[in-house]
Design a protein around this motif. Sequence first.
Motif, PDB file in Angstrom:
ATOM      1  N   ASP A 296     -10.782   6.847  -2.129  1.00 53.62           N
ATOM      2  CA  ASP A 296     -10.341   6.198  -3.369  1.00 53.62           C
ATOM      3  C   ASP A 296      -9.126   5.302  -3.146  1.00 53.62           C
ATOM      4  O   ASP A 296      -8.201   5.281  -3.967  1.00 53.62           O
ATOM      5  N   LEU A 297      -9.124   4.559  -2.040  1.00 53.07           N
ATOM      6  CA  LEU A 297      -8.020   3.637  -1.786  1.00 53.07           C
ATOM      7  C   LEU A 297      -8.050   2.529  -2.827  1.00 53.07           C
ATOM      8  O   LEU A 297      -9.102   1.934  -3.076  1.00 53.07           O
ATOM      9  N   SER A 298      -6.914   2.288  -3.455  1.00 51.39           N
ATOM     10  CA  SER A 298      -6.848   1.287  -4.517  1.00 51.39           C
ATOM     11  C   SER A 298      -7.114  -0.110  -3.967  1.00 51.39           C
ATOM     12  O   SER A 298      -6.857  -0.390  -2.793  1.00 51.39           O
ATOM     13  N   ASN A 299      -7.616  -0.964  -4.833  1.00 49.92           N
ATOM     14  CA  ASN A 299      -7.759  -2.372  -4.461  1.00 49.92           C
ATOM     15  C   ASN A 299      -6.403  -3.060  -4.427  1.00 49.92           C
ATOM     16  O   ASN A 299      -6.214  -4.032  -3.718  1.00 49.92           O
ATOM     17  N   GLU A 300      -5.475  -2.519  -5.218  1.00 53.10           N
ATOM     18  CA  GLU A 300      -4.142  -3.102  -5.278  1.00 53.10           C
ATOM     19  C   GLU A 300      -3.367  -2.762  -4.006  1.00 53.10           C
ATOM     20  O   GLU A 300      -3.271  -1.602  -3.603  1.00 53.10           O
ATOM     21  N   LEU A 301      -2.830  -3.799  -3.374  1.00 56.75           N
ATOM     22  CA  LEU A 301      -2.037  -3.649  -2.159  1.00 56.75           C
ATOM     23  C   LEU A 301      -0.599  -4.040  -2.432  1.00 56.75           C
ATOM     24  O   LEU A 301      -0.317  -4.747  -3.397  1.00 56.75           O
ATOM     25  N   PHE A 302       0.301  -3.575  -1.588  1.00 59.61           N
ATOM     26  CA  PHE A 302       1.681  -4.050  -1.661  1.00 59.61           C
ATOM     27  C   PHE A 302       2.191  -4.253  -0.240  1.00 59.61           C
ATOM     28  O   PHE A 302       1.666  -3.682   0.717  1.00 59.61           O
ATOM     29  N   GLU A 303       3.199  -5.112  -0.117  1.00 60.52           N
ATOM     30  CA  GLU A 303       3.806  -5.401   1.179  1.00 60.52           C
ATOM     31  C   GLU A 303       5.101  -4.624   1.303  1.00 60.52           C
ATOM     32  O   GLU A 303       5.830  -4.452   0.317  1.00 60.52           O
ATOM     33  N   MET A 304       5.379  -4.184   2.519  1.00 59.32           N
ATOM     34  CA  MET A 304       6.627  -3.456   2.754  1.00 59.32           C
ATOM     35  C   MET A 304       6.983  -3.520   4.236  1.00 59.32           C
ATOM     36  O   MET A 304       6.148  -3.816   5.068  1.00 59.32           O
ATOM     37  N   TRP A 305       8.267  -3.261   4.499  1.00 62.89           N
ATOM     38  CA  TRP A 305       8.748  -3.168   5.874  1.00 62.89           C
ATOM     39  C   TRP A 305       8.577  -1.720   6.332  1.00 62.89           C
ATOM     40  O   TRP A 305       9.195  -0.818   5.791  1.00 62.89           O
ATOM     41  N   ASP A 306       7.704  -1.524   7.282  1.00 65.79           N
ATOM     42  CA  ASP A 306       7.368  -0.193   7.776  1.00 65.79           C
ATOM     43  C   ASP A 306       8.188   0.126   9.019  1.00 65.79           C
ATOM     44  O   ASP A 306       8.447  -0.754   9.847  1.00 65.79           O
ATOM     45  N   ASP A 307       8.585   1.383   9.134  1.00 65.90           N
ATOM     46  CA  ASP A 307       9.247   1.830  10.357  1.00 65.90           C
ATOM     47  C   ASP A 307       8.444   2.984  10.938  1.00 65.90           C
ATOM     48  O   ASP A 307       7.499   3.467  10.323  1.00 65.90           O
TER      49      ASP A 307
END
Length: 160
Positions: free
Chosen positions: A82-93
């Motif tokens: 059930d992964l959403s279609n909505e994505l977001f961007e972020m700085w991952d560590d």
Amino acid sequence: MAVKDILLLGNPLLYKKSEPVGKEELNELFPQIHIMFDTILEFREKYGVGRAIAAPQIGLLKRIICLNIDKPVAMINPKLSDLSNELFEMWDDCMSFPNLLVKVRRHKSLTLTFFDLNWEKQVWHLQDDLAELIQHEYDHLDGVLATQRAIDDKSFRWKI
């Protein structure tokens, strides 16, 4: 406190797919799971961050994620749905490259199914930062690092 060195970016084991855990293996894996929890705490003490670790990061190619936010939780054979279609961007560590940030896109919400240490099935509905964290750790189980999910070739920066 028993800890293991965290494998660093470039180590070939980080790019291998992990094997599922069989119920009969769980007891023999308890010591490794406890080491994973201790390793999170040591990393947190050293770097001031660290909420979760995947087994491949300590060289154990099993489908295990250990999370420690409010309390320690081991996730055995996790599955995402059930992964959403909505994505977001972020700085991952990542603990495997502690001084590097990578800009990635992640699903805003998902459903996580896993077995706990009593081999009882758990279903969690996650969103935002916890959904991102689990996607990051789940990728490790498939031999995928955040560096491979970078949005583009300018999506890298040093932590200061």
